[in-house]
Design a protein around this motif. Sequence first.
Motif, PDB file in Angstrom:
ATOM      1  N   THR A  60       0.846  -1.268  -0.176  1.00  0.00           N
ATOM      2  CA  THR A  60      -0.027  -0.132   0.012  1.00  0.00           C
ATOM      3  C   THR A  60       1.018   1.219  -0.057  1.00  0.00           C
ATOM      4  OG1 THR A  60      -0.082  -0.163   2.421  1.00  0.00           O
ATOM      5  CG2 THR A  60      -2.058  -1.097   1.217  1.00  0.00           C
ATOM      6  N   CYS A  61       2.007   1.008  -0.140  1.00  0.00           N
ATOM      7  CA  CYS A  61       3.135   2.096  -0.359  1.00  0.00           C
ATOM      8  C   CYS A  61       3.061   3.168   0.783  1.00  0.00           C
ATOM      9  CB  CYS A  61       2.936   2.891  -1.509  1.00  0.00           C
ATOM     10  SG  CYS A  61       2.992   2.393  -3.162  1.00  0.00           S
ATOM     11  N   GLN A  62       3.308   2.515   2.012  1.00  0.00           N
ATOM     12  CA  GLN A  62       3.175   3.111   3.430  1.00  0.00           C
ATOM     13  C   GLN A  62       4.580   3.394   3.689  1.00  0.00           C
ATOM     14  OE1 GLN A  62       0.186   3.986   5.406  1.00  0.00           O
ATOM     15  NE2 GLN A  62      -0.700   3.240   3.222  1.00  0.00           N
ATOM     16  N   PRO A  63       4.640   4.725   4.339  1.00  0.00           N
ATOM     17  CA  PRO A  63       6.015   5.194   4.775  1.00  0.00           C
ATOM     18  C   PRO A  63       6.558   4.235   5.519  1.00  0.00           C
ATOM     19  CG  PRO A  63       4.368   6.952   4.546  1.00  0.00           C
ATOM     20  CD  PRO A  63       3.598   5.640   4.436  1.00  0.00           C
ATOM     21  N   THR A  64       7.699   3.773   5.580  1.00  0.00           N
ATOM     22  CA  THR A  64       8.348   2.790   6.391  1.00  0.00           C
ATOM     23  C   THR A  64       9.757   2.804   6.513  1.00  0.00           C
ATOM     24  OG1 THR A  64       6.983   1.138   5.366  1.00  0.00           O
ATOM     25  CG2 THR A  64       8.698   0.184   6.619  1.00  0.00           C
ATOM     26  N   LEU A  65      10.179   2.765   7.938  1.00  0.00           N
ATOM     27  CA  LEU A  65      11.464   2.998   8.225  1.00  0.00           C
ATOM     28  C   LEU A  65      12.295   1.567   8.607  1.00  0.00           C
ATOM     29  CD1 LEU A  65      13.937   4.721   9.381  1.00  0.00           C
ATOM     30  CD2 LEU A  65      12.959   4.943  11.579  1.00  0.00           C
ATOM     31  N   PHE A  66      13.247   1.356   7.905  1.00  0.00           N
ATOM     32  CA  PHE A  66      14.171  -0.083   8.331  1.00  0.00           C
ATOM     33  C   PHE A  66      15.459   0.614   8.759  1.00  0.00           C
ATOM     34  CE2 PHE A  66      17.032  -3.265   7.596  1.00  0.00           C
ATOM     35  CZ  PHE A  66      16.050  -4.498   7.656  1.00  0.00           C
ATOM     36  N   ILE A  67      15.301   0.134  10.362  1.00  0.00           N
ATOM     37  CA  ILE A  67      16.634   0.561  10.829  1.00  0.00           C
ATOM     38  C   ILE A  67      17.771  -0.674  10.991  1.00  0.00           C
ATOM     39  CG2 ILE A  67      17.669   1.363  13.366  1.00  0.00           C
ATOM     40  CD1 ILE A  67      14.834   2.520  13.687  1.00  0.00           C
ATOM     41  N   THR A  68      18.915  -0.599  10.502  1.00  0.00           N
ATOM     42  CA  THR A  68      19.937  -1.727  10.619  1.00  0.00           C
ATOM     43  C   THR A  68      20.766  -1.231  11.579  1.00  0.00           C
ATOM     44  OG1 THR A  68      21.465  -2.863   9.250  1.00  0.00           O
ATOM     45  CG2 THR A  68      21.091  -0.741   8.647  1.00  0.00           C
ATOM     46  N   THR A  69      21.352  -2.287  12.247  1.00  0.00           N
ATOM     47  CA  THR A  69      22.038  -2.093  13.478  1.00  0.00           C
ATOM     48  C   THR A  69      23.540  -3.017  12.915  1.00  0.00           C
ATOM     49  OG1 THR A  69      21.390  -4.301  14.697  1.00  0.00           O
ATOM     50  CG2 THR A  69      20.369  -1.877  15.095  1.00  0.00           C
ATOM     51  N   GLU A  70      23.283  -4.150  12.309  1.00  0.00           N
ATOM     52  CA  GLU A  70      24.300  -4.880  12.037  1.00  0.00           C
ATOM     53  C   GLU A  70      24.963  -4.873  10.379  1.00  0.00           C
ATOM     54  OE1 GLU A  70      25.168  -9.254  13.773  1.00  0.00           O
ATOM     55  OE2 GLU A  70      23.634  -9.102  12.170  1.00  0.00           O
ATOM     56  N   GLN A  71      24.032  -4.890   9.543  1.00  0.00           N
ATOM     57  CA  GLN A  71      24.583  -4.748   8.006  1.00  0.00           C
ATOM     58  C   GLN A  71      24.696  -3.260   7.692  1.00  0.00           C
ATOM     59  OE1 GLN A  71      21.889  -6.773   8.844  1.00  0.00           O
ATOM     60  NE2 GLN A  71      23.049  -8.781   8.221  1.00  0.00           N
ATOM     61  N   GLU A  72      25.502  -2.899   6.585  1.00  0.00           N
ATOM     62  CA  GLU A  72      25.889  -1.754   5.994  1.00  0.00           C
ATOM     63  C   GLU A  72      24.728  -1.510   5.125  1.00  0.00           C
ATOM     64  OE1 GLU A  72      29.715  -1.551   4.520  1.00  0.00           O
ATOM     65  OE2 GLU A  72      30.448  -1.763   6.636  1.00  0.00           O
ATOM     66  N   LEU A  73      24.482  -0.259   4.729  1.00  0.00           N
ATOM     67  CA  LEU A  73      23.233   0.266   4.042  1.00  0.00           C
ATOM     68  C   LEU A  73      23.492  -0.689   2.515  1.00  0.00           C
ATOM     69  CD1 LEU A  73      21.140   2.319   3.337  1.00  0.00           C
ATOM     70  CD2 LEU A  73      22.879   3.929   2.623  1.00  0.00           C
ATOM     71  N   GLU A  74      24.695  -0.816   1.903  1.00  0.00           N
ATOM     72  CA  GLU A  74      24.729  -1.357   0.798  1.00  0.00           C
ATOM     73  C   GLU A  74      24.241  -2.653   0.594  1.00  0.00           C
ATOM     74  OE1 GLU A  74      27.486   0.168   2.278  1.00  0.00           O
ATOM     75  OE2 GLU A  74      27.188   1.993   1.140  1.00  0.00           O
ATOM     76  N   GLU A  75      24.697  -3.465   1.818  1.00  0.00           N
ATOM     77  CA  GLU A  75      24.201  -4.759   1.998  1.00  0.00           C
ATOM     78  C   GLU A  75      22.524  -4.953   2.135  1.00  0.00           C
ATOM     79  OE1 GLU A  75      26.797  -7.484   5.053  1.00  0.00           O
ATOM     80  OE2 GLU A  75      26.787  -5.384   5.639  1.00  0.00           O
ATOM     81  N   VAL A  76      22.038  -3.999   2.782  1.00  0.00           N
ATOM     82  CA  VAL A  76      20.502  -3.915   2.760  1.00  0.00           C
ATOM     83  C   VAL A  76      19.959  -3.448   1.523  1.00  0.00           C
ATOM     84  CG1 VAL A  76      18.713  -2.681   4.061  1.00  0.00           C
ATOM     85  CG2 VAL A  76      20.431  -3.467   5.358  1.00  0.00           C
TER      86      VAL A  76
END
Length: 163
Positions: A60-76
């Motif tokens: 539904t194209c809802q605004p979503t935040l994904f917080i990563t604590t282990e992986q780097e941005l490129e991996e995600v």
Amino acid sequence: GVPLYGPIINTVTRGARLKKFYLRSAASGVGKTRSMIADACYVSCEKIYNESFGWIKIGTCQPTLFITTEQELEEVQTMMLAFLSNVNEDKILNGNYENDEEERVIRAAEILERSPLYVEELPDFSLRDVENLIKQNIRENGVKYVCFDYIMTSLKILGCNRA
């Protein structure tokens, strides 16, 4: 709630519902991060590639935040591209595509770019850091759904420092 990725999780949770907290626990290497990435993409992106039907409308194209604590941005980002395009991560990383796979990855990148999906890295955090990051994304991006990958101890948490 809005659909998550997969019929079983939707049956159990009735989808991603606002003001609800979902915790998934499993052994290392089972796919918790990938599962959460699938959910984040399913909630925030408009389309996904299906082998049988091609590009299909999802979420539904809802605004979503994904917080990563282990992986780097490129991996995600690579995991997100792989999920949306249905192309193996190794093929994306090595550039060894077959048939229309490269075109699908390019289209997945365009879909990600248009989607209200925000990824933030937070490797060493306190509870206040997490709260502030979520509040900032609510203010600036209208975020409604948050995926936090993952609960662990950090130096700041161990120091009981809320600052």
